[in-house]
Design a protein around this motif. Structure first.
Motif, short mmCIF file in Angstrom:
data_model
loop_
_atom_site.label_atom_id
_atom_site.label_comp_id
_atom_site.label_asym_id
_atom_site.label_seq_id
_atom_site.Cartn_x
_atom_site.Cartn_y
_atom_site.Cartn_z
N ILE A 62 0.94 -1.28 -0.48
CA ILE A 62 0.20 -0.10 0.22
C ILE A 62 1.08 1.64 -0.09
O ILE A 62 0.19 1.77 -0.70
CB ILE A 62 -0.45 -0.17 1.21
N GLY A 63 1.84 1.03 0.66
CA GLY A 63 2.74 2.23 0.49
C GLY A 63 2.92 2.51 -0.29
O GLY A 63 3.20 3.99 -0.93
N MET A 64 4.08 1.95 -1.15
CA MET A 64 4.46 1.35 -2.47
C MET A 64 3.81 2.27 -3.70
O MET A 64 3.50 2.75 -4.59
CB MET A 64 4.96 0.12 -3.08
N VAL A 65 2.47 1.59 -3.60
CA VAL A 65 1.08 2.20 -3.63
C VAL A 65 1.15 3.72 -4.35
O VAL A 65 0.84 4.13 -5.38
CB VAL A 65 -0.15 1.61 -4.56
N THR A 66 1.03 4.00 -2.84
CA THR A 66 0.67 5.36 -2.04
C THR A 66 1.73 6.30 -2.90
O THR A 66 1.22 7.31 -3.97
CB THR A 66 0.95 5.47 -1.34
N ILE A 67 2.68 5.91 -3.26
CA ILE A 67 4.43 6.63 -3.67
C ILE A 67 3.67 6.67 -4.68
O ILE A 67 4.39 8.05 -5.62
CB ILE A 67 5.30 6.49 -2.88
N LEU A 68 3.94 5.38 -5.63
CA LEU A 68 3.53 6.02 -7.34
C LEU A 68 2.25 6.93 -7.81
O LEU A 68 2.44 7.08 -8.61
CB LEU A 68 3.77 5.01 -7.49
#
Length: 166
Positions: free
Chosen positions: A148-154
């Protein structure tokens, strides 16, 4: 240099949230979060920010390629005192030499036409890249919160890129 807007502040908050989720910095019981790690991360962010602003200012007086060349030479001279020469030389005969070359030749942000806030947000994709390398090369696994953190950044970086383009 730039006018602060609610959009820019929300992008900063979104990326910070994504980083906290990706790195699990919220987990106080984790042995991976410590004072040295936090200080190193903040120092890296500070120096990255200073580089972006200094590069943008210097590029107004000289060609960006010249500025980057001198920055690389200065970096190399300073860190030459801290390098393990044998280990550095082993890179050329390493089975990972192509990975080093690929990372060195990766595309860079054209900072001459990019606002500092945009460049700094795009640079935040580094934790995502490191995580993907860890998954692909080392077989690491990510928890759902980290994904979820990775998707939020992207999503934030993508949104910022489209917003700046319009």
């Amino acid at each position: 240099m730039e006018k602060p807007t609610w959009f820019k502040w929300s992008c900063i908050a979104s990326v910070l949230t994504g980083i906290v989720l990706l790195t699990e910095a919220y987990n106080k019981g984790s042995s991976t979060v410590n004072l040295i790690g936090v200080a190193t991360g903040l120092g890296a962010g500070l120096y990255g920010t200073l580089f972006i602003f200094d590069f943008k200012n210097a590029s107004e007086n000289a060609r960006p390629q010249v500025v980057l060349t001198f920055a690389f030479i200065a970096f190399s001279v300073v860190f030459a005192f801290f390098i393990n020469v044998e280990e550095a030389a082993s890179v050329f005969s390493s089975s990972d030499a192509l990975w080093f070359l690929a990372i060195a030749c990766r595309p860079t942000i054209d900072i001459q036409w990019t606002a500092p806030s945009t460049a700094s947000i795009i640079a935040i994709v580094e934790p995502v890249t490191a995580s993907l390398f860890g998954i692909g090369l080392l077989g690491d696994k990510l928890a759902i919160v980290q994904i979820i953190g990775m998707v939020t950044i992207l999503l934030t970086v993508t949104t910022l890129s489209f917003k700046k383009g319009s």
